[in-house]
Each structure stands twice: as C-alpha cells, then as structure tokens.
Enzyme design. Structure first.
Site, PDB file in Angstrom:
ATOM      1  N   HIS A 185       0.822  -1.211   0.000  1.00 43.72           N
ATOM      2  CA  HIS A 185       0.000   0.000   0.000  1.00 43.72           C
ATOM      3  C   HIS A 185       0.852   1.256   0.000  1.00 43.72           C
ATOM      4  O   HIS A 185       0.364   2.350  -0.303  1.00 43.72           O
ATOM      5  CB  HIS A 185      -0.955  -0.013   1.198  1.00 43.72           C
ATOM      6  CG  HIS A 185      -0.318   0.413   2.496  1.00 43.72           C
ATOM      7  ND1 HIS A 185       0.218  -0.494   3.391  1.00 43.72           N
ATOM      8  CD2 HIS A 185      -0.123   1.640   3.048  1.00 43.72           C
ATOM      9  CE1 HIS A 185       0.701   0.163   4.441  1.00 43.72           C
ATOM     10  NE2 HIS A 185       0.507   1.449   4.248  1.00 43.72           N
TER      11      HIS A 185
ATOM     12  N   ASP B 197      -0.482  -7.445   2.777  1.00 42.27           N
ATOM     13  CA  ASP B 197       0.335  -6.306   2.360  1.00 42.27           C
ATOM     14  C   ASP B 197       1.773  -6.697   2.104  1.00 42.27           C
ATOM     15  O   ASP B 197       2.496  -5.980   1.412  1.00 42.27           O
ATOM     16  CB  ASP B 197       0.275  -5.204   3.424  1.00 42.27           C
ATOM     17  CG  ASP B 197       0.196  -3.837   2.798  1.00 42.27           C
ATOM     18  OD1 ASP B 197       0.340  -3.759   1.564  1.00 42.27           O
ATOM     19  OD2 ASP B 197      -0.011  -2.851   3.517  1.00 42.27           O
TER      20      ASP B 197
ATOM     21  N   SER C  20       3.944   2.867   8.750  1.00 37.32           N
ATOM     22  CA  SER C  20       3.664   1.678   7.942  1.00 37.32           C
ATOM     23  C   SER C  20       4.965   0.939   7.660  1.00 37.32           C
ATOM     24  O   SER C  20       5.962   1.533   7.233  1.00 37.32           O
ATOM     25  CB  SER C  20       2.998   2.067   6.621  1.00 37.32           C
ATOM     26  OG  SER C  20       1.670   2.470   6.833  1.00 37.32           O
TER      27      SER C  20
ATOM     28  N   CYS D 287     -40.628 -10.288 -65.298  1.00 37.78           N
ATOM     29  CA  CYS D 287     -39.375 -10.509 -66.012  1.00 37.78           C
ATOM     30  C   CYS D 287     -38.214  -9.766 -65.353  1.00 37.78           C
ATOM     31  O   CYS D 287     -37.058 -10.091 -65.581  1.00 37.78           O
ATOM     32  CB  CYS D 287     -39.516 -10.092 -67.475  1.00 37.78           C
ATOM     33  SG  CYS D 287     -39.669  -8.312 -67.726  1.00 37.78           S
TER      34      CYS D 287
ATOM     35  N   HIS E 106     -38.178  -3.650 -71.277  1.00 44.99           N
ATOM     36  CA  HIS E 106     -38.134  -5.101 -71.359  1.00 44.99           C
ATOM     37  C   HIS E 106     -36.770  -5.587 -70.880  1.00 44.99           C
ATOM     38  O   HIS E 106     -35.739  -5.147 -71.389  1.00 44.99           O
ATOM     39  CB  HIS E 106     -38.368  -5.581 -72.801  1.00 44.99           C
ATOM     40  CG  HIS E 106     -39.658  -5.109 -73.387  1.00 44.99           C
ATOM     41  ND1 HIS E 106     -40.878  -5.641 -73.041  1.00 44.99           N
ATOM     42  CD2 HIS E 106     -39.923  -4.128 -74.311  1.00 44.99           C
ATOM     43  CE1 HIS E 106     -41.841  -5.038 -73.721  1.00 44.99           C
ATOM     44  NE2 HIS E 106     -41.284  -4.106 -74.503  1.00 44.99           N
TER      45      HIS E 106
END
Length: 985
Positions: free
Chosen positions: A195, A204, A238, A629, A702
C-alpha cells in the site's frame, strides 16, 4: 594308503588321505518327558501373515515426500518378476559352474585377442629441456562457512545499514526491502509494503519461510527493546517492525516473534502479513505517508517547469495551492483516486465526443468552485474559461443539417459535393481536426470558383449535340473471372447460391410444358402491345435459307431520339439513364437476340456473358411469370453475392421487395429496391445487368432473358450495372423512362408515382389461419416458428387462440428453437406465456382483452429490434403499435370508471376469430370421424367397467363435451348413447 591328486597345468601333486580315527560316535539318548508343554511363539502367525509384505519390502527403496516424510517406494510386480528371474539365472550359472567336471586352464586371454602388453610400442623417454621453476607454490586454506559466521555477517550487515541508513534487499521468489531509518532518535527497521506503492492487497507483504529468521535478526536495533503502545503509532509508521513481546494495547495477530505495522481498523493495529478482506482494506486507516507522491512531484517539477526571467516569490499559501491543484486535477481528470486504474480506464473508454462533453461539464464546475473558494487565482480562472469555451458544443444544428441533406444530399455533381462536405464539416463542430479544416477551406475555394465562372448563357438540354455511345469495351466483373468461382470448364459455380436461388424459381418462374410447344410461349403480352420472344428459334432448321429467314426480326417502329430518351439532373444529362446513340446521334436499335437454354445473359456493352442458370429439381426449362421478367435483375445480382449472404439476400427479395413491386412496377421503384439492397450487400454495386430494351411506344422497359427477342428496333438503355440503375431512384431526376413499367401482363394495375411505399407483410386474418392450422398440426407449427417466428405476436388477437397455443406448448417450442439463435424471440414467447396464464384466470372477455392491451407496450419494446428479414415482422409491429396506442387512448376512460369495450362487438369478433378452433374436424374424412368415435366409445366402456358410477358420469359428460365440440351438438349416435346407458346400469 589312498592318495588325492591335484593337477594345475603341467603340475601334478599326490596327497595322502588320512584315515578317520573313529567312524561312529555313540551318544546316549536322553529321555524326554512327554508331559513338558513347549511354549508357542506368539508372533509366528503374524510373521507368517506378513511374510509376503516383508519379502516385498526387501526390494523397496526409501524416498522423501514434499512434506519431509520418509516412505517406502515398492517395485512393480513386473519389475520384481524380472529381478527374481535374473537372480535365478545367476544362481543357476553358479550351480552349473560348481558342478562342472575339472578341466585344465592353459591360457587366459582378454577378448580372445593378443595380450595388450605385446601391442604397446616401446618409446624412449627423454628428459624435458626446460629451466626448473623457482616459484614457491602457496597452498590456500579453503574457506568454510559455519552457522556462527552467518550470524556474525548479519550483525555486521545490520550495524552497517543502521549507521548509513541503507536498504537491505532479501531476494527470493519476490524481493523484500528492509529500510533502516531514524524514528524519534531511535534506529528502526521498515519493510516496504504494497500500500506504500499505492497498491491495495489482502496481504500487504508476503515473506518466504527462510526470510523470517533474517528479518527477525536484522530487526534487532534500538527500537527492538522499546515498549510500543497502540496509541503511539501514527501515519508514517507503515512497515515498522516491532518486537511482538514489547507491544501494549490492541494489536492484531502476528507470528515469528515480530510485528509489521500496516494500519488500524476498528481500533486494532493490524499486522501487514495478516490476510484481510477487501472491505476491511478499503475502509481501514493505513499508516502510509504521501512521500512517494511528493518525491515524484519534486523530482519532475524541476525538470519540466517553465523557465522564467524573474525571481519567484511565495505569494500564495501552500495549503491553498494544494486545494487549487485538487480542483484542476478533478476538472481535467475526474477520478476517485489518482492511483486507481479503474478510474483511468473509465476515462480511456470515453469517445472523443463524450470526453469533450465531460471536459466542458467539469471545467464549468471547477470555474464555479474557483470563483467561490479561491478568486485570487485569476490565472487559473482564465485558463479554465478558455478550456470551457473551446469545449463548448457547437454542433446543435442537426435540423439545419437534415434540411440541407434532404435538398442536395443525393447530388453527386459539383458544386453540390462541396456543399455537402461543408455541411458535414459544420455538423462536426469542434471535433474537426486540422486536416479537416484545410479540406473545408479547399471546398470553399471550389465554391468561389464555381460562382465566379458561372454564366447564364450556356445552353443546356440541347438534343442537337446529344451523343451517348455504347462502349466497345465490355464491363469487367471480378466475380466472373476469379478462379475460385469457376470450375474446370470456366463455368460459374453457384455453390450455396444455387440452393437459395430456388426461392426465385419456385415463386416467380414457371416450367415450360414441352407438350404445348415453344410457340405457346413466344408472345410476351404487355398492356399496350406485345413482344415476341426468340424461344421458337431453339428448334434450329438445317435448311440455311430457312435459318436466315428466322434471323430476320419484326421491327417495332420506335421513334427517333427525343427528350423522352434522356434523363437530366440540374440541366445536365445523366448518360447511364439515357438511351444509347450512334456517332451521328441516331438511336441504337436492337437486333434479333438469339435464344439459349438454361443461361443467364448479362451485359449490354461489348460481348455479352452467358452464365449457367442454377440447376432446378428437374431438367425442364423455366421462364419468368408474366409481369415478373425483372426477377432476372435480382438473379444477376445474386452472382455477386457471397455464399454466406445468399440466403439473406434471396429472402429479402422474396419477402420484402417482391410484394412491394408486384407486377409491372415502375423502373423508379425497381431502382429504389436495388439501392436498398446495395446498402445491405455492397458487393452488388458492380453487378452486371441483363439487357434492358426501351419501348417508347408502349412506355415499357423489357428485361431480356435467355430466350432473346424476335421483336427489334427497341432503344437500348445504357445502364449496365446496379450502381448505374439506382440513379433512376432520384426524385430530382428529370426523366420519362423512370416512370416506364417493367414486367409482363398487368392486372388491374395502377401506376404508383408518389413516395408512399406499397404495404407488404401478412394480414391478420391469414396469420390467425396459419396459427390455428399449426395448433392441430405440430409439423406445420414447427415450420411456422422456424421460418416466421413473429407470427406468435398475432395470437394476442384472440384470447382463445392465445390460450390454445399455450396449451399446445407452442411458446415452449419457440424458446427451444430460437434460444441459441435470437434472444428477442424467446423473450416474446416468455411474455406471451405469462400473458396466457393471466388471461386464462380472467373471468370475462373484456378483462381478457384489457390484459392483452396492457401487455402490448412491453411486447412492442421487445419485438422492435432493428431490421429483420421476416414476412410477418412489419405486420406484427403495426399490430402492437395499434394496440399500444389504443390502450393509451382508453387509459383515461378506464381510470374514470367507464368501459370502453362494446360487449356484443367483442363477443362477435372473438367468436369469428376463434370459430376455426371449435371446428377442427370439418375437413376430416368420414373414416377419420368414425375412427375417432370408436375410440371415444371404447374409452367410455372401459371407464364404466373400472370405476364407480359417480366418476363415470363425470367422464361421460367430458367425453360428450369433446364430441359435441368436434362434431356439433347432438352428434353422438343413438347406438353410442344406448351403450353408454347400458354401461352405466
């Protein structure tokens, strides 16, 4: 005296044998008491039982498992058998050797050859001619590493790292960092946690097994002996490694005698090695500091900052600068956390238009915050104002774009192409790139040139100089020249297209009956005259004079070139939509076209191409029906369709476009359908067309098929490909030819020249008839659901039909057929299943109809799913739309307590729609009715014998009802009634 002889080679030795002193030894027998009981071995039975296992274990080896356990690894039975056989062979060899007769060994050789000593060459050794070395060789004592040495090394490493604030890396499968720092005048060891790098993990830090002892050894610095209370830990601690025995307060679990600080959750300090849930990780307070962020910011700030000539002075407070930085960051990159990858992915997934809209919204919000909180940062306010101004949407004029596109969107001539490009450029607004700006300026320049050079004295539409010559070069079609599309005879391979072309031949062609002769099909009748086919020339006379006579055609006396032969757009000729001319301006008149058998003739420039027609079920010849046709044009387009899309193409033509065109459509309508097909199938844009002859006397076009034409003198239309034919679909095209009709005989025909398309689809009456037919014929129902699944929607027209289909499990069958193909069909079937369950519970017909109307909106939302090639799809949408609008219109009446239904009318409609359900046996033959009657009578008799009279009465009433429903009231014969009465008694 006896002797013994021993012989070895040529030596013989005689040894005397000594006589035994005593040959017999007499030992007195000891008397044994028969009363003594010998003790039995208690393990004899066990050893006998375990003897096979112990014998097998003699051959086993010992190995160590992953967990460290030593176990026996036994041999396989085959291997033990091989080992036993080998041992027996060796023992047999020894036994045979020992029992062999004596023999003299006179020579011993190696491999049966000469003695190696005799094969060596005699070499004379000489001393080396070199100066002897005077170097004294030193023997180094090998370095040995013991346990005590390792501990000493760790102590020295710990002391060195403590003095110099170093970082120690423990490298295994992963790298673990231990940083030696000062904490409150004491030396401390910190482990680098996840962390601290901005990564949240359940654990951790993960230490390998061998690392625990090293971490414990290296962590014994000055903080190791100090007491630590849980309340004394704060942010920045920490990764701090503490002595587990010196902790006071609320601490989580730890192991190996040390504790690695991670953070606090619910008042408890947790170890970084403990596995936590992600919910706990998200909400806990971690004791990390933003040192990494600030170190990165300071590291790059000095590198990328703008150079300045003045001396910078602190004008704004650091706290306010931090707040302003947060506002700017959220304005440009809105996220919950800067370190979150999901937040960044959401920004990356935005389109350019969405990103501009978000930027405009966020900068507007940031400007409001800056003006309220920190108005002194005027430079930030100015920059945000500029960004908001640049990102403000400027493409709101969609109505103007639509209006311009309707007027000139289909025009492909200058200057309209430049105007269309500028219209698209204006619609994009701020999304235009620098290259698009340059292109827009070029289009504007072309418009200026056109306006400057425009003159009104140019005479347009003058037929005196009109020339529209046929190209002598034939149209090149890649699909007819690709080797993969041709067989060994260079004939076109239809592949899967041949199977799907049957949809044309089954519906719009007829077989030529040879018994009638070819002359019966020679006259092609048209509303205002007729055209003679050359089908009679399929019978070739061997007389040359007669053959030359048949080569002469019948002139139709067509008029010369006039305005009716041309097509103009904005005063300019559209040459593909005009009749062809010679060099002198006279029209090219058609000659006699010879007939062929089973060929599709395409191309009107150069040499025509003959393609083998798809093979039918029979060898008979086919000719298009009267008035159809023009189907040969779609057949020619099928050549350019891939085999995978052939089914979709033929179903679109048969189910959507042919019902719209019908007999004798205008050339404009035919071109419109070709334009629509070109959108779905772009490969047909260069498909070659059959010859199209223009008859101005009868205003007819035609389409020449494989039977040619005896009638001559017709004008020839220049359009040779689909992309040229679709030009007739433009409303702005000034042409008389586009209103000419194409096809055969007309029946009650009304020319449609407006923009409203003819309605296509299936009527509600025919849909109900097909559903009722499928209810009593499972094969028909399966075919209906496979080919036209949207017919299910028409079951809501009648509650009786809806319930009957529910009881027949038709909705379940639809789910099974379409579950893996299309999701909307199973959803429709599920909704209808639930609706049928509700309708069956309703007590009155009005309530049933109201329930059906209320579900129309939901059914419409599910059914309306884009374009679908289905004959019933459009009709189903029309039905649902009508019912939804009716429900909305009647909602006010229902809320006011009024009944919008006429009871008598509702009953009449329901009776008419459900009437076929009550008479399904009307068309069954008499034999079928008698057979069914016998089955019913047998069922009554067996039921009467087996059950009580009360139950039999109920069964008799049910069977009576079934019989009257099928045959009508009073149909049960007198004999059957008497038999029932006798059975009851």
């Amino acid at each position: 005296m006896a002797t013994s002889v021993i012989q070895f080679g040529s030596f013989v030795c005689n040894l005397p044998k000594s006589q035994p002193l005593c040959t017999t030894v007499h030992c007195p027998k000891q008397s044994m008491s028969t009363n003594i009981v010998r003790p039995s071995d208690p393990f004899a039975e066990l050893e006998k039982h375990l003897e096979p296992y112990l014998q097998k274990r003699m051959d086993a080896t010992i190995r160590q498992t992953k967990g460290g356990t030593l176990v026996y690894k036994h041999m396989s039975e085959a291997k033990r058998a091989r080992k036993l056989r080998k041992k027996q062979r060796e023992e047999e060899e020894v036994r045979l050797f020992m029992n062999a007769a004596p023999y003299i060994v006179s020579n011993i050789t190696i491999g049966g050859g000469e003695v190696p000593s005799k094969m060596e060459e005699v070499s004379i050794k000489r001393p080396l001619n070199k100066t002897p070395s005077r170097k004294i060789k030193k023997s180094l004592t090998p370095v040995t590493f013991r346990d005590g040495h390792m501990n000493k090394f760790l102590r020295e490493l710990r002391d060195c790292a403590t003095r110099n604030s170093m970082t120690v890396h423990l490298i295994g499968k992963r790298k673990t960092e231990l940083a030696f720092k000062r904490r409150a005048s004491l030396n401390a060891v910190y482990a680098t946690l996840h962390h601290m790098r901005g990564v949240d993990r359940k654990r951790d830090i993960v230490l390998e097994e061998w690392m625990n002892d090293y971490v414990l050894n290296l962590s014994k610095v000055s903080t190791w002996g100090s007491l630590f209370h849980a309340e004394s830990l704060k942010r920045g601690d920490s990764g701090l490694i503490l002595n587990a025995r010196a902790l006071r307060g609320k601490f989580g679990r730890c192991s190996r005698g040390f504790f690695i600080v991670r953070g606090k959750s619910d008042g408890v300090v947790l170890d970084a090695r403990s596995k936590l849930s992600m919910a706990t990780v998200t909400h806990m307070e971690q004791y990390s500091t933003p040192e990494a962020f600030w170190s990165g910011l300071e590291k790059k700030w000095s590198v990328v900052r703008k150079p300045t000539a003045h001396t910078c002075k602190p004008t704004y407070s650091v706290s306010n600068c931090g707040e302003v930085a947060a506002i700017i960051a959220q304005a440009l990159f809105p996220c919950h956390k800067l370190t979150c990858g999901e937040c960044s992915k959401e920004i990356c997934d935005l389109t350019s238009n969405e990103c501009v809209q978000e930027l405009y919204k966020n900068t507007s919000l940031a400007l409001e915050r800056m003006n309220n909180l920190h108005p002194e940062f005027q430079h930030i306010v100015k920059v945000l104002s500029v960004v908001r101004q640049l990102t403000e949407a400027s493409n709101h004029g969609t109505e103007t774009f639509d209006e311009i596109f309707k007027m000139i969107g289909s025009k492909t001539q200058s200057p309209f192409t430049h105007l269309n490009k500028l219209n698209e450029f204006m619609l994009k607004g701020n999304e235009n790139t620098s290259g698009e700006w340059l292109t827009a300026r070029q289009h504007l320049r072309e418009l200026v040139r056109f306006q400057k050079n425009r003159t009104d004295n140019i005479k347009k539409g003058d037929l005196a100089s009109f020339r529209n010559k046929l190209s002598a070069r034939a149209q090149y079609n890649l699909y007819l020249s690709c080797d993969n599309q041709l067989d060994k005879n260079a004939s076109f391979l239809w592949g899967q297209r041949e199977y799907h072309a049957r949809r044309f031949f089954l519906n719009f062609f007829q077989q030529i009956d040879p018994s009638k002769g070819y002359l019966a099909y020679e006259d092609r009748t048209i509303p205002n005259g007729s055209r003679k086919l050359a089908i009679g020339n399929l019978i070739v006379p061997l007389d040359l004079a007669e053959f030359r006579k048949r080569m002469n055609g019948i002139d139709t006396q067509q008029p010369p070139i006039g305005k009716y032969c041309t097509s103009q757009l904005d005063g300019n000729f559209v040459y593909p939509c005009c009749c062809t001319t010679l060099d002198d301006g006279q029209p090219i008149r058609s000659a006699v076209y010879a007939p062929t058998k089973k060929h599709l003739v395409v191309g009107n420039t150069g040499d025509t191409k003959y393609i083998n027609l798809p093979k039918g079920d029979t060898e008979m010849l086919y000719i298009a029906l009267d008035g159809y046709c023009y189907i040969n044009i779609y057949l020619a387009m099928l050549v350019n369709i891939s085999e995978e899309e052939a089914k979709d193409f033929t179903k679109k033509v048969r189910d959507i476009f042919m019902p719209k065109l019908g007999k004798w459509p205008t050339l404009m309508d035919l071109a419109t359908t070709c334009a629509q097909l070109r959108i779905f199938h772009p490969d047909v844009h260069d498909a070659e067309l059959p010859r199209i002859l223009v008859d101005h006397n009868t205003q007819t076009c035609h389409v020449v098929d494989s039977y040619g034409s005896i009638s001559t003198g017709y004008h020839i239309l220049k359009a040779a490909t689909v992309s040229q034919l679709v030009l007739f679909a433009d409303d702005n095209l000034e042409s008389e030819i586009k209103h000419y009709r194409v096809g055969g005989i007309v029946e009650n025909h009304k020319v449609q020249i407006d923009n409203q398309p003819s309605r296509c689809g299936v009527s509600e009456f025919h849909a109900i008839r097909m559903l009722i037919k499928g209810i009593y014929r499972p094969s028909v129902m399966y075919e209906l659901l496979s080919e036209e699944p949207y017919l299910l929607v028409f079951s809501i027209l009648s509650p009786s039909i809806l319930i009957a289909m529910y009881n027949d499990r038709a909705f379940e069958l639809a789910v099974q057929i379409w579950l893996e193909k299309e999701q909307s069909i199973p959803l429709i079937a599920t909704i209808l299943t639930n609706l049928a369950a509700k309708v069956s519970v309703a007590t009155t017909l009005v309530q049933q109809l109201q329930l059906i109307e209320l579900s129309a909106d939901q059914l419409l939302n599910v059914t309306c799913d884009g374009f679908r090639v289905s004959f019933a799809y459009q009709s189903a949408l029309t039905l649902l739309t009508r019912m939804r609008d009716q429900a909305k219109a009647n909602s006010e009446l229902i809320s006011g307590g009024f009944n919008e239904y006429d009871q008598d009318l509702a009953w009449t409609l329901e009776k008419k729609l459900s009437r076929p359900l009550t008479r399904p046996m009307e068309r069954i033959k008499l034999a079928g009715k008698i057979s069914l009657l016998l089955v019913l009578k047998k069922a009554k008799d067996s039921f009467a014998v087996k059950y009580q009279k009360q139950k039999f009465a109920r069964c008799q009433r049910n069977i009576q009802f079934i019989t009257e429903t099928i045959y009508g009231k009073g149909f049960l014969p007198h004999e059957s009634r008497s038999s029932v009465h006798q059975a009851r008694n």
